[in-house]
Write a protein that holds these residues in place. Structure first.
Motif, PDB file in Angstrom:
ATOM      1  N   TYR A   1     -27.682 110.399 -45.688  1.00 29.38           N
ATOM      2  CA  TYR A   1     -27.848 110.448 -44.223  1.00 29.38           C
ATOM      3  C   TYR A   1     -28.534 109.586 -43.631  1.00 29.38           C
ATOM      4  CZ  TYR A   1     -29.318 112.333 -39.767  1.00 29.38           C
ATOM      5  OH  TYR A   1     -29.553 112.508 -38.497  1.00 29.38           O
ATOM      6  N   GLU A   2     -29.519 109.081 -43.889  1.00 30.22           N
ATOM      7  CA  GLU A   2     -30.542 108.177 -43.312  1.00 30.22           C
ATOM      8  C   GLU A   2     -29.796 106.552 -43.333  1.00 30.22           C
ATOM      9  OE1 GLU A   2     -31.937 108.633 -47.790  1.00 30.22           O
ATOM     10  OE2 GLU A   2     -31.254 109.917 -46.041  1.00 30.22           O
ATOM     11  N   ASN A   3     -28.487 106.393 -44.180  1.00 30.28           N
ATOM     12  CA  ASN A   3     -27.853 105.208 -44.071  1.00 30.28           C
ATOM     13  C   ASN A   3     -26.744 105.263 -43.077  1.00 30.28           C
ATOM     14  OD1 ASN A   3     -29.868 103.900 -45.841  1.00 30.28           O
ATOM     15  ND2 ASN A   3     -28.670 104.901 -47.720  1.00 30.28           N
ATOM     16  N   THR A   4     -26.391 106.324 -42.554  1.00 31.87           N
ATOM     17  CA  THR A   4     -25.125 106.386 -41.852  1.00 31.87           C
ATOM     18  C   THR A   4     -25.179 105.802 -40.520  1.00 31.87           C
ATOM     19  OG1 THR A   4     -25.672 108.604 -40.988  1.00 31.87           O
ATOM     20  CG2 THR A   4     -24.413 108.496 -42.918  1.00 31.87           C
ATOM     21  N   PHE A   5     -24.465 105.333 -39.722  1.00 29.94           N
ATOM     22  CA  PHE A   5     -24.779 104.940 -38.466  1.00 29.94           C
ATOM     23  C   PHE A   5     -25.487 105.914 -37.512  1.00 29.94           C
ATOM     24  CE2 PHE A   5     -20.653 106.410 -37.183  1.00 29.94           C
ATOM     25  CZ  PHE A   5     -20.721 106.803 -35.806  1.00 29.94           C
ATOM     26  N   PHE A   6     -25.182 107.097 -37.673  1.00 28.38           N
ATOM     27  CA  PHE A   6     -25.494 108.250 -36.914  1.00 28.38           C
ATOM     28  C   PHE A   6     -26.979 108.489 -37.268  1.00 28.38           C
ATOM     29  CE2 PHE A   6     -26.667 112.459 -35.807  1.00 28.38           C
ATOM     30  CZ  PHE A   6     -26.540 112.712 -34.660  1.00 28.38           C
ATOM     31  N   GLY A   7     -27.232 108.522 -38.554  1.00 30.58           N
ATOM     32  CA  GLY A   7     -28.663 108.694 -39.134  1.00 30.58           C
ATOM     33  C   GLY A   7     -29.657 107.625 -38.748  1.00 30.58           C
ATOM     34  N   ARG A   8     -29.114 106.367 -38.711  1.00 29.21           N
ATOM     35  CA  ARG A   8     -29.835 105.315 -38.177  1.00 29.21           C
ATOM     36  C   ARG A   8     -30.211 105.298 -36.549  1.00 29.21           C
ATOM     37  NH1 ARG A   8     -27.860  99.964 -41.515  1.00 29.21           N
ATOM     38  NH2 ARG A   8     -28.224 100.784 -43.488  1.00 29.21           N
ATOM     39  N   MET A   9     -29.294 105.782 -36.054  1.00 30.31           N
ATOM     40  CA  MET A   9     -29.268 106.009 -34.527  1.00 30.31           C
ATOM     41  C   MET A   9     -30.271 107.054 -34.009  1.00 30.31           C
ATOM     42  SD  MET A   9     -26.281 106.019 -31.505  1.00 30.31           S
ATOM     43  CE  MET A   9     -25.700 104.693 -32.234  1.00 30.31           C
ATOM     44  N   ARG A  10     -30.212 108.232 -34.819  1.00 25.04           N
ATOM     45  CA  ARG A  10     -31.165 109.327 -34.502  1.00 25.04           C
ATOM     46  C   ARG A  10     -32.494 108.844 -34.896  1.00 25.04           C
ATOM     47  NH1 ARG A  10     -31.363 114.927 -36.186  1.00 25.04           N
ATOM     48  NH2 ARG A  10     -29.260 115.313 -35.204  1.00 25.04           N
ATOM     49  N   LYS A  11     -32.768 108.149 -36.059  1.00 28.17           N
ATOM     50  CA  LYS A  11     -34.016 107.872 -36.161  1.00 28.17           C
ATOM     51  C   LYS A  11     -34.554 106.903 -35.128  1.00 28.17           C
ATOM     52  CE  LYS A  11     -36.766 105.361 -39.783  1.00 28.17           C
ATOM     53  NZ  LYS A  11     -36.529 104.533 -40.981  1.00 28.17           N
ATOM     54  N   GLU A  12     -33.449 105.853 -34.713  1.00 28.06           N
ATOM     55  CA  GLU A  12     -34.054 104.987 -33.564  1.00 28.06           C
ATOM     56  C   GLU A  12     -34.395 105.721 -32.272  1.00 28.06           C
ATOM     57  OE1 GLU A  12     -34.431 101.046 -31.931  1.00 28.06           O
ATOM     58  OE2 GLU A  12     -34.065 101.858 -34.059  1.00 28.06           O
ATOM     59  N   PHE A  13     -33.874 106.697 -31.958  1.00 28.61           N
ATOM     60  CA  PHE A  13     -34.238 107.293 -30.644  1.00 28.61           C
ATOM     61  C   PHE A  13     -35.139 108.866 -30.944  1.00 28.61           C
ATOM     62  CE2 PHE A  13     -30.084 105.455 -29.646  1.00 28.61           C
ATOM     63  CZ  PHE A  13     -30.517 104.463 -28.883  1.00 28.61           C
ATOM     64  N   SER A  14     -35.748 108.900 -32.254  1.00 27.00           N
ATOM     65  CA  SER A  14     -36.484 110.075 -32.484  1.00 27.00           C
ATOM     66  C   SER A  14     -37.458 110.317 -31.550  1.00 27.00           C
ATOM     67  CB  SER A  14     -36.900 109.951 -33.943  1.00 27.00           C
ATOM     68  OG  SER A  14     -37.781 108.991 -34.310  1.00 27.00           O
ATOM     69  N   ASN A  15     -38.063 109.137 -31.013  1.00 27.07           N
ATOM     70  CA  ASN A  15     -39.419 109.462 -30.045  1.00 27.07           C
ATOM     71  C   ASN A  15     -38.854 109.569 -28.669  1.00 27.07           C
ATOM     72  OD1 ASN A  15     -41.147 109.524 -32.288  1.00 27.07           O
ATOM     73  ND2 ASN A  15     -41.216 107.292 -32.311  1.00 27.07           N
ATOM     74  N   ASN A  16     -37.511 109.304 -28.289  1.00 26.78           N
ATOM     75  CA  ASN A  16     -37.069 109.303 -27.293  1.00 26.78           C
ATOM     76  C   ASN A  16     -37.141 110.754 -26.735  1.00 26.78           C
ATOM     77  OD1 ASN A  16     -34.904 109.259 -24.944  1.00 26.78           O
ATOM     78  ND2 ASN A  16     -34.856 107.276 -25.273  1.00 26.78           N
ATOM     79  N   THR A  17     -37.660 110.675 -25.463  1.00 21.94           N
ATOM     80  CA  THR A  17     -38.078 112.253 -24.570  1.00 21.94           C
ATOM     81  C   THR A  17     -37.042 112.299 -23.739  1.00 21.94           C
ATOM     82  OG1 THR A  17     -39.221 111.085 -23.057  1.00 21.94           O
ATOM     83  CG2 THR A  17     -40.677 111.779 -25.066  1.00 21.94           C
ATOM     84  N   GLU A  18     -36.055 111.493 -23.742  1.00 21.34           N
ATOM     85  CA  GLU A  18     -34.848 111.854 -22.524  1.00 21.34           C
ATOM     86  C   GLU A  18     -33.636 112.238 -23.249  1.00 21.34           C
ATOM     87  OE1 GLU A  18     -35.253 111.656 -19.571  1.00 21.34           O
ATOM     88  OE2 GLU A  18     -37.199 110.733 -19.833  1.00 21.34           O
ATOM     89  N   ILE A  19     -33.423 112.047 -24.520  1.00 22.88           N
ATOM     90  CA  ILE A  19     -31.936 112.285 -25.243  1.00 22.88           C
ATOM     91  C   ILE A  19     -32.395 112.959 -26.595  1.00 22.88           C
ATOM     92  CG2 ILE A  19     -30.676 110.425 -23.933  1.00 22.88           C
ATOM     93  CD1 ILE A  19     -30.939 108.889 -26.634  1.00 22.88           C
ATOM     94  N   GLU A  20     -31.146 113.582 -26.903  1.00 18.81           N
ATOM     95  CA  GLU A  20     -31.236 114.647 -28.213  1.00 18.81           C
ATOM     96  C   GLU A  20     -29.604 114.549 -28.903  1.00 18.81           C
ATOM     97  OE1 GLU A  20     -33.464 118.474 -29.876  1.00 18.81           O
ATOM     98  OE2 GLU A  20     -32.169 118.787 -28.360  1.00 18.81           O
ATOM     99  N   LEU A  21     -29.578 113.750 -29.881  1.00 20.32           N
ATOM    100  CA  LEU A  21     -28.356 113.418 -30.561  1.00 20.32           C
ATOM    101  C   LEU A  21     -27.924 114.530 -31.595  1.00 20.32           C
ATOM    102  CD1 LEU A  21     -29.113 110.755 -29.180  1.00 20.32           C
ATOM    103  CD2 LEU A  21     -28.267 109.552 -31.205  1.00 20.32           C
ATOM    104  N   TRP A  22     -26.669 114.697 -31.619  1.00 20.21           N
ATOM    105  CA  TRP A  22     -25.943 115.538 -32.773  1.00 20.21           C
ATOM    106  C   TRP A  22     -24.840 114.984 -33.228  1.00 20.21           C
ATOM    107  CZ3 TRP A  22     -29.412 119.706 -33.748  1.00 20.21           C
ATOM    108  CH2 TRP A  22     -30.198 119.802 -32.830  1.00 20.21           C
TER     109      TRP A  22
END
Length: 407
Positions: free
Chosen positions: A188-209
Protein backbone atom coordinates in the motif's frame (compact mmCIF):
# COMPACT_ATOMS: atom_id res chain seq x y z
CA UNK A 1 -32.70 -68.89 -9.88
CA UNK A 2 -33.27 -65.51 -11.54
CA UNK A 3 -31.13 -63.79 -8.88
CA UNK A 4 -28.29 -66.23 -9.59
CA UNK A 5 -28.43 -65.48 -13.30
CA UNK A 6 -28.15 -61.72 -12.94
CA UNK A 7 -25.95 -61.72 -9.84
CA UNK A 8 -22.63 -60.67 -11.53
CA UNK A 9 -24.09 -57.38 -12.81
CA UNK A 10 -26.54 -57.01 -9.96
CA UNK A 11 -23.73 -57.16 -7.42
CA UNK A 12 -21.98 -54.06 -8.82
CA UNK A 13 -25.28 -52.27 -9.36
CA UNK A 14 -26.43 -52.75 -5.77
CA UNK A 15 -22.96 -51.86 -4.47
CA UNK A 16 -23.24 -48.54 -6.31
CA UNK A 17 -26.67 -47.92 -4.76
CA UNK A 18 -25.32 -48.89 -1.36
CA UNK A 19 -22.48 -46.35 -1.59
CA UNK A 20 -24.93 -43.68 -2.70
CA UNK A 21 -27.12 -44.51 0.32
CA UNK A 22 -24.11 -44.23 2.63
CA UNK A 23 -23.10 -40.91 1.09
CA UNK A 24 -26.49 -39.27 1.53
CA UNK A 25 -27.92 -41.28 4.40
CA UNK A 26 -24.86 -40.97 6.63
CA UNK A 27 -24.66 -37.25 5.98
CA UNK A 28 -28.40 -36.87 6.54
CA UNK A 29 -28.15 -38.51 9.96
CA UNK A 30 -25.01 -36.91 11.41
CA UNK A 31 -24.11 -34.19 8.90
CA UNK A 32 -25.82 -31.14 7.51
CA UNK A 33 -27.93 -32.99 4.93
CA UNK A 34 -26.16 -31.50 1.92
CA UNK A 35 -25.13 -34.93 0.65
CA UNK A 36 -21.41 -34.21 0.92
CA UNK A 37 -18.93 -36.51 2.65
CA UNK A 38 -16.16 -34.82 4.60
CA UNK A 39 -13.00 -36.75 5.53
CA UNK A 40 -10.22 -35.04 7.49
CA UNK A 41 -11.81 -31.67 6.71
CA UNK A 42 -11.69 -32.43 2.98
CA UNK A 43 -14.77 -32.94 0.84
CA UNK A 44 -14.57 -36.24 -1.03
CA UNK A 45 -16.50 -36.57 -4.27
CA UNK A 46 -17.32 -40.27 -4.79
CA UNK A 47 -19.34 -40.00 -7.98
CA UNK A 48 -16.58 -41.61 -10.04
CA UNK A 49 -16.63 -44.64 -7.70
CA UNK A 50 -20.28 -45.11 -8.55
CA UNK A 51 -19.52 -44.72 -12.25
CA UNK A 52 -16.81 -47.37 -11.92
CA UNK A 53 -19.27 -49.80 -10.32
CA UNK A 54 -21.92 -49.14 -12.98
CA UNK A 55 -19.36 -49.78 -15.73
CA UNK A 56 -18.40 -53.03 -14.05
CA UNK A 57 -22.08 -53.99 -13.99
CA UNK A 58 -22.23 -53.43 -17.77
CA UNK A 59 -18.99 -55.37 -18.37
CA UNK A 60 -20.50 -58.43 -16.70
CA UNK A 61 -23.63 -58.45 -18.88
CA UNK A 62 -22.07 -61.08 -21.26
CA UNK A 63 -21.82 -63.46 -18.28
CA UNK A 64 -25.44 -62.72 -17.40
CA UNK A 65 -26.48 -63.59 -20.96
CA UNK A 66 -24.57 -66.88 -20.77
CA UNK A 67 -26.39 -67.77 -17.56
CA UNK A 68 -29.76 -67.03 -19.13
CA UNK A 69 -28.82 -69.63 -21.78
CA UNK A 70 -28.09 -72.10 -18.96
CA UNK A 71 -24.31 -71.88 -19.30
CA UNK A 72 -23.08 -71.63 -15.68
CA UNK A 73 -19.41 -71.98 -14.78
CA UNK A 74 -18.54 -74.99 -12.62
CA UNK A 75 -15.84 -73.28 -10.58
CA UNK A 76 -14.82 -69.78 -9.59
CA UNK A 77 -11.60 -70.16 -11.62
CA UNK A 78 -13.59 -71.01 -14.72
CA UNK A 79 -15.81 -67.97 -14.10
CA UNK A 80 -12.79 -65.67 -14.04
CA UNK A 81 -11.15 -67.36 -17.02
CA UNK A 82 -14.10 -67.07 -19.39
CA UNK A 83 -14.63 -63.46 -18.31
CA UNK A 84 -10.93 -62.56 -18.37
CA UNK A 85 -11.49 -59.48 -20.57
CA UNK A 86 -14.18 -58.10 -18.25
CA UNK A 87 -11.99 -58.82 -15.20
CA UNK A 88 -8.99 -57.10 -16.83
CA UNK A 89 -10.99 -54.02 -17.75
CA UNK A 90 -12.47 -53.86 -14.23
CA UNK A 91 -8.98 -53.96 -12.71
CA UNK A 92 -7.76 -51.23 -15.10
CA UNK A 93 -10.79 -49.10 -14.23
CA UNK A 94 -10.19 -49.74 -10.54
CA UNK A 95 -6.56 -48.66 -10.90
CA UNK A 96 -7.51 -45.41 -12.63
CA UNK A 97 -10.33 -44.85 -10.17
CA UNK A 98 -7.92 -45.07 -7.23
CA UNK A 99 -5.51 -42.65 -8.85
CA UNK A 100 -8.37 -40.31 -9.69
CA UNK A 101 -9.74 -40.50 -6.15
CA UNK A 102 -6.35 -39.73 -4.62
CA UNK A 103 -5.77 -36.98 -7.16
CA UNK A 104 -9.13 -35.39 -6.52
CA UNK A 105 -8.52 -35.39 -2.79
CA UNK A 106 -4.94 -34.10 -2.75
CA UNK A 107 -4.12 -32.41 -6.06
CA UNK A 108 -7.51 -30.79 -6.53
CA UNK A 109 -7.48 -29.75 -2.89
CA UNK A 110 -4.19 -27.94 -3.46
CA UNK A 111 -5.65 -26.19 -6.50
CA UNK A 112 -8.75 -25.26 -4.52
CA UNK A 113 -6.67 -23.78 -1.74
CA UNK A 114 -4.57 -21.89 -4.30
CA UNK A 115 -7.63 -20.37 -5.96
CA UNK A 116 -9.15 -19.57 -2.59
CA UNK A 117 -5.96 -17.96 -1.28
CA UNK A 118 -5.55 -15.92 -4.45
CA UNK A 119 -9.07 -14.53 -4.55
CA UNK A 120 -11.00 -14.82 -1.30
CA UNK A 121 -10.45 -11.14 -0.52
CA UNK A 122 -12.36 -10.28 -3.71
CA UNK A 123 -16.09 -10.66 -4.03
CA UNK A 124 -18.94 -10.35 -6.47
CA UNK A 125 -21.32 -7.45 -6.12
CA UNK A 126 -24.86 -7.14 -7.52
CA UNK A 127 -24.46 -3.45 -8.32
CA UNK A 128 -20.89 -2.92 -9.52
CA UNK A 129 -20.00 -6.50 -10.49
CA UNK A 130 -17.06 -7.06 -8.12
CA UNK A 131 -14.97 -5.43 -5.45
CA UNK A 132 -12.93 -6.04 -2.34
CA UNK A 133 -14.18 -7.53 0.92
CA UNK A 134 -14.55 -5.05 3.76
CA UNK A 135 -12.27 -5.05 6.83
CA UNK A 136 -9.86 -7.54 5.30
CA UNK A 137 -6.24 -8.15 6.28
CA UNK A 138 -4.59 -10.77 4.10
CA UNK A 139 -1.82 -11.70 1.72
CA UNK A 140 -2.79 -10.98 -1.87
CA UNK A 141 -1.33 -12.32 -5.09
CA UNK A 142 -0.68 -10.77 -8.48
CA UNK A 143 0.78 -13.57 -10.55
CA UNK A 144 3.75 -14.80 -8.53
CA UNK A 145 3.97 -11.57 -6.54
CA UNK A 146 2.76 -11.72 -2.94
CA UNK A 147 1.91 -8.51 -1.11
CA UNK A 148 -0.11 -7.40 1.94
CA UNK A 149 -3.66 -6.22 1.35
CA UNK A 150 -5.84 -4.31 3.81
CA UNK A 151 -9.34 -2.92 3.33
CA UNK A 152 -11.42 -0.64 5.49
CA UNK A 153 -15.12 -0.90 6.34
CA UNK A 154 -16.01 0.83 3.05
CA UNK A 155 -14.33 -2.13 1.27
CA UNK A 156 -11.70 0.28 -0.08
CA UNK A 157 -8.02 -0.61 -0.05
CA UNK A 158 -6.26 1.13 2.82
CA UNK A 159 -3.20 1.06 5.05
CA UNK A 160 -4.91 -1.20 7.60
CA UNK A 161 -8.21 -2.95 8.30
CA UNK A 162 -10.32 -0.58 10.36
CA UNK A 163 -13.77 0.93 10.78
CA UNK A 164 -13.63 3.88 8.41
CA UNK A 165 -15.41 7.11 9.22
CA UNK A 166 -15.46 10.23 7.13
CA UNK A 167 -14.50 13.55 8.66
CA UNK A 168 -17.28 15.63 7.17
CA UNK A 169 -15.44 18.85 8.06
CA UNK A 170 -12.97 17.95 5.31
CA UNK A 171 -13.46 17.82 1.58
CA UNK A 172 -13.89 14.19 0.58
CA UNK A 173 -11.85 13.13 -2.46
CA UNK A 174 -12.49 9.67 -3.91
CA UNK A 175 -10.22 8.03 -6.47
CA UNK A 176 -11.58 5.27 -8.69
CA UNK A 177 -9.91 3.25 -11.42
CA UNK A 178 -8.77 -0.27 -12.22
CA UNK A 179 -5.80 -2.37 -11.06
CA UNK A 180 -3.39 0.56 -11.35
CA UNK A 181 -5.47 2.66 -8.98
CA UNK A 182 -6.01 -0.25 -6.59
CA UNK A 183 -2.26 -0.84 -6.66
CA UNK A 184 -2.12 -4.58 -7.33
CA UNK A 185 1.19 -6.30 -6.74
CA UNK A 186 2.48 -3.43 -4.61
CA UNK A 187 2.44 -2.77 -0.88
CA UNK A 188 0.00 0.00 0.00
CA UNK A 189 2.66 2.53 0.97
CA UNK A 190 4.29 2.14 -2.45
CA UNK A 191 1.14 2.68 -4.51
CA UNK A 192 0.64 6.14 -6.00
CA UNK A 193 -2.49 6.54 -3.87
CA UNK A 194 -0.68 5.42 -0.72
CA UNK A 195 2.08 7.96 -1.34
CA UNK A 196 -0.47 10.66 -2.00
CA UNK A 197 -2.40 9.82 1.16
CA UNK A 198 0.83 10.07 3.14
CA UNK A 199 1.71 13.37 1.48
CA UNK A 200 -1.61 14.88 2.55
CA UNK A 201 -1.94 13.13 5.91
CA UNK A 202 -1.52 16.40 7.80
CA UNK A 203 -3.76 18.38 5.49
CA UNK A 204 -6.74 19.75 7.38
CA UNK A 205 -8.79 20.48 4.26
CA UNK A 206 -9.05 17.17 2.40
CA UNK A 207 -9.51 13.45 3.03
CA UNK A 208 -8.66 10.82 0.38
CA UNK A 209 -10.27 7.44 -0.33
CA UNK A 210 -9.40 4.77 -2.88
CA UNK A 211 -12.39 3.01 -4.49
CA UNK A 212 -10.29 1.48 -7.29
CA UNK A 213 -10.31 -2.25 -8.05
CA UNK A 214 -8.97 -4.57 -10.72
CA UNK A 215 -10.72 -4.69 -14.11
CA UNK A 216 -12.98 -1.73 -13.54
CA UNK A 217 -14.35 0.30 -16.45
CA UNK A 218 -16.69 3.30 -16.95
CA UNK A 219 -19.81 1.16 -16.39
CA UNK A 220 -18.43 -0.01 -13.04
CA UNK A 221 -17.26 3.50 -12.11
CA UNK A 222 -20.80 4.79 -12.62
CA UNK A 223 -22.51 1.93 -10.77
CA UNK A 224 -20.10 2.02 -7.82
CA UNK A 225 -20.35 5.77 -7.30
CA UNK A 226 -24.14 5.58 -7.62
CA UNK A 227 -24.26 2.76 -5.06
CA UNK A 228 -21.97 4.43 -2.52
CA UNK A 229 -23.67 7.81 -2.72
CA UNK A 230 -27.26 6.54 -2.73
CA UNK A 231 -27.13 3.32 -0.70
CA UNK A 232 -24.06 3.69 1.54
CA UNK A 233 -24.54 7.49 1.86
CA UNK A 234 -20.87 8.16 1.26
CA UNK A 235 -20.08 11.83 0.96
CA UNK A 236 -18.04 12.68 -2.13
CA UNK A 237 -16.99 16.26 -2.88
CA UNK A 238 -14.42 15.45 -5.55
CA UNK A 239 -14.20 12.38 -7.76
CA UNK A 240 -11.05 11.49 -9.66
CA UNK A 241 -11.59 8.85 -12.35
CA UNK A 242 -8.47 7.17 -13.71
CA UNK A 243 -8.98 5.84 -17.23
CA UNK A 244 -6.66 3.82 -19.43
CA UNK A 245 -6.95 2.07 -22.80
CA UNK A 246 -7.95 -1.29 -21.27
CA UNK A 247 -11.25 0.22 -20.12
CA UNK A 248 -12.58 -0.15 -23.67
CA UNK A 249 -11.94 -3.90 -23.63
CA UNK A 250 -13.45 -4.24 -20.13
CA UNK A 251 -16.60 -2.42 -21.23
CA UNK A 252 -17.31 -5.24 -23.68
CA UNK A 253 -16.83 -7.84 -20.96
CA UNK A 254 -19.54 -6.15 -18.87
CA UNK A 255 -22.03 -5.26 -21.60
CA UNK A 256 -24.37 -8.09 -20.53
CA UNK A 257 -24.09 -7.29 -16.81
CA UNK A 258 -27.39 -6.22 -15.27
CA UNK A 259 -26.76 -4.25 -12.06
CA UNK A 260 -29.03 -4.25 -9.04
CA UNK A 261 -28.22 -1.13 -7.02
CA UNK A 262 -31.40 -0.74 -5.01
CA UNK A 263 -30.39 -2.31 -1.70
CA UNK A 264 -27.42 -2.53 0.60
CA UNK A 265 -25.21 -5.55 0.09
CA UNK A 266 -22.62 -6.73 2.59
CA UNK A 267 -20.12 -8.94 0.76
CA UNK A 268 -18.25 -11.57 2.71
CA UNK A 269 -14.91 -13.21 2.14
CA UNK A 270 -15.04 -16.25 -0.12
CA UNK A 271 -14.99 -19.46 1.91
CA UNK A 272 -12.74 -22.33 0.91
CA UNK A 273 -15.73 -24.69 1.02
CA UNK A 274 -17.40 -22.77 -1.79
CA UNK A 275 -14.38 -23.51 -3.97
CA UNK A 276 -13.99 -27.03 -2.63
CA UNK A 277 -17.41 -28.38 -3.52
CA UNK A 278 -19.46 -26.62 -6.17
CA UNK A 279 -22.04 -29.25 -7.15
CA UNK A 280 -24.95 -26.86 -6.59
CA UNK A 281 -23.43 -24.25 -8.90
CA UNK A 282 -22.38 -26.74 -11.59
CA UNK A 283 -24.66 -26.66 -14.61
CA UNK A 284 -24.15 -30.16 -15.99
CA UNK A 285 -22.96 -33.63 -15.05
CA UNK A 286 -19.83 -33.01 -17.10
CA UNK A 287 -19.06 -29.85 -15.09
CA UNK A 288 -19.43 -31.79 -11.86
CA UNK A 289 -16.90 -34.40 -12.94
CA UNK A 290 -14.59 -31.84 -14.51
CA UNK A 291 -14.41 -29.95 -11.23
CA UNK A 292 -13.82 -33.05 -9.12
CA UNK A 293 -12.16 -35.66 -11.33
CA UNK A 294 -8.47 -35.39 -12.08
CA UNK A 295 -8.69 -37.38 -15.32
CA UNK A 296 -11.81 -35.65 -16.64
CA UNK A 297 -10.19 -32.28 -15.99
CA UNK A 298 -6.99 -33.45 -17.73
CA UNK A 299 -8.91 -34.70 -20.76
CA UNK A 300 -10.99 -31.52 -20.87
CA UNK A 301 -7.94 -29.24 -20.69
CA UNK A 302 -6.13 -31.29 -23.33
CA UNK A 303 -9.09 -31.00 -25.67
CA UNK A 304 -9.33 -27.25 -25.08
CA UNK A 305 -5.60 -26.72 -25.70
CA UNK A 306 -5.35 -28.80 -28.87
CA UNK A 307 -8.79 -28.84 -30.47
CA UNK A 308 -10.47 -25.60 -29.46
CA UNK A 309 -10.09 -22.23 -31.11
CA UNK A 310 -9.24 -20.04 -28.14
CA UNK A 311 -10.01 -16.96 -30.20
CA UNK A 312 -13.67 -17.99 -29.93
CA UNK A 313 -13.48 -17.00 -26.26
CA UNK A 314 -14.49 -13.37 -26.60
CA UNK A 315 -13.14 -12.22 -23.26
CA UNK A 316 -9.75 -13.81 -23.94
CA UNK A 317 -9.78 -12.42 -27.47
CA UNK A 318 -10.40 -8.89 -26.19
CA UNK A 319 -7.72 -9.33 -23.53
CA UNK A 320 -5.06 -10.53 -25.98
CA UNK A 321 -5.82 -7.58 -28.28
CA UNK A 322 -6.60 -5.01 -25.64
CA UNK A 323 -4.51 -2.22 -27.27
CA UNK A 324 -4.94 -3.25 -30.91
CA UNK A 325 -8.13 -1.23 -31.34
CA UNK A 326 -6.07 1.96 -31.09
CA UNK A 327 -4.14 1.54 -34.35
CA UNK A 328 -5.72 -1.44 -36.11
CA UNK A 329 -8.73 -0.35 -38.15
CA UNK A 330 -10.01 -3.89 -38.64
CA UNK A 331 -10.05 -4.64 -34.90
CA UNK A 332 -11.45 -1.19 -34.17
CA UNK A 333 -14.39 -1.87 -36.48
CA UNK A 334 -14.78 -5.44 -35.15
CA UNK A 335 -15.12 -4.58 -31.46
CA UNK A 336 -13.17 -1.45 -30.55
CA UNK A 337 -15.85 0.88 -31.89
CA UNK A 338 -18.52 -0.76 -29.75
CA UNK A 339 -16.28 -0.66 -26.65
CA UNK A 340 -15.51 3.02 -27.23
CA UNK A 341 -19.21 3.85 -27.54
CA UNK A 342 -20.02 1.99 -24.34
CA UNK A 343 -17.16 3.72 -22.49
CA UNK A 344 -18.21 7.18 -23.67
CA UNK A 345 -21.89 6.62 -22.86
CA UNK A 346 -21.12 5.31 -19.37
CA UNK A 347 -18.71 8.16 -18.71
CA UNK A 348 -21.45 10.58 -19.76
CA UNK A 349 -23.77 8.88 -17.27
CA UNK A 350 -21.13 9.37 -14.60
CA UNK A 351 -20.78 13.05 -15.53
CA UNK A 352 -24.54 13.53 -15.17
CA UNK A 353 -24.57 11.64 -11.85
CA UNK A 354 -21.82 13.90 -10.51
CA UNK A 355 -23.75 16.99 -11.57
CA UNK A 356 -26.84 15.63 -9.82
CA UNK A 357 -24.88 14.91 -6.64
CA UNK A 358 -22.90 18.16 -6.83
CA UNK A 359 -19.63 16.22 -7.12
CA UNK A 360 -16.72 17.93 -8.85
CA UNK A 361 -15.33 15.47 -11.39
CA UNK A 362 -11.83 15.05 -12.78
CA UNK A 363 -11.01 12.54 -15.50
CA UNK A 364 -7.40 11.42 -15.49
CA UNK A 365 -6.22 9.74 -18.70
CA UNK A 366 -2.92 7.99 -18.27
CA UNK A 367 -0.89 5.85 -20.69
CA UNK A 368 0.51 2.36 -20.37
CA UNK A 369 4.28 2.05 -20.94
CA UNK A 370 3.58 0.44 -24.33
CA UNK A 371 1.91 3.67 -25.45
CA UNK A 372 4.65 6.11 -24.42
CA UNK A 373 6.67 5.60 -27.60
CA UNK A 374 3.62 5.44 -29.84
CA UNK A 375 2.12 8.87 -30.31
CA UNK A 376 -0.69 7.59 -32.56
CA UNK A 377 -1.93 5.17 -29.90
CA UNK A 378 -1.70 7.75 -27.15
CA UNK A 379 -3.39 10.54 -29.07
CA UNK A 380 -6.15 8.21 -30.35
CA UNK A 381 -6.99 7.23 -26.80
CA UNK A 382 -6.89 10.78 -25.41
CA UNK A 383 -9.24 12.08 -28.11
CA UNK A 384 -11.99 9.74 -26.91
CA UNK A 385 -12.57 11.78 -23.77
CA UNK A 386 -11.63 15.28 -24.93
CA UNK A 387 -15.29 16.31 -25.03
CA UNK A 388 -15.61 15.83 -21.25
CA UNK A 389 -14.95 18.61 -18.77
CA UNK A 390 -12.09 18.38 -16.28
CA UNK A 391 -9.90 16.02 -18.28
CA UNK A 392 -6.24 15.70 -17.32
CA UNK A 393 -3.56 13.88 -19.30
CA UNK A 394 -0.92 13.56 -16.65
CA UNK A 395 2.41 12.28 -15.65
CA UNK A 396 1.57 10.80 -12.26
CA UNK A 397 4.67 12.43 -10.79
CA UNK A 398 2.89 15.80 -10.95
CA UNK A 399 -0.46 14.48 -9.75
CA UNK A 400 0.26 15.71 -6.21
CA UNK A 401 0.35 19.31 -7.35
CA UNK A 402 -2.80 18.87 -9.48
CA UNK A 403 -4.78 17.52 -6.54
CA UNK A 404 -3.76 20.49 -4.42
CA UNK A 405 -4.84 22.95 -7.10
CA UNK A 406 -8.08 21.11 -7.83
CA UNK A 407 -9.04 20.78 -4.19
Amino acid sequence: MMFKKIFPSLFFFFLSIFIWAIQYGFDLIIGDADGKIKVWDIYVFIGFIQIFLMLCALLWIPEVLRRFRGNFSATYEELLKRNSVSVLICFILFFFMCIDLIGSIFFNEREIERVHTASYYRTQHPCFHHGLVHNMASEAFWGDIKYPLYTNSFAFRDSAAFEAKQNLDKKQIVFIGDSFTEGVGVAYENTFFGRMRKEFSNNTEIELWNAGCVSYSPLIYYNKIKYYTEVENLKIDYLWVFIDATDVQDELNYKDFRPNCNQKYLPKAGMADSYRYKMIEDNSLFDIYKNHSLFVRLISNTYINFFTDLSADKKMYYYNNRFAWLDNEEIYQEWGKEGVKLAQNNMQSLVELCKEKNIKLAIVVYPWPIMLNNYDKLSSFIRLFMNFDYIFVVNLLILFQIVLVFA
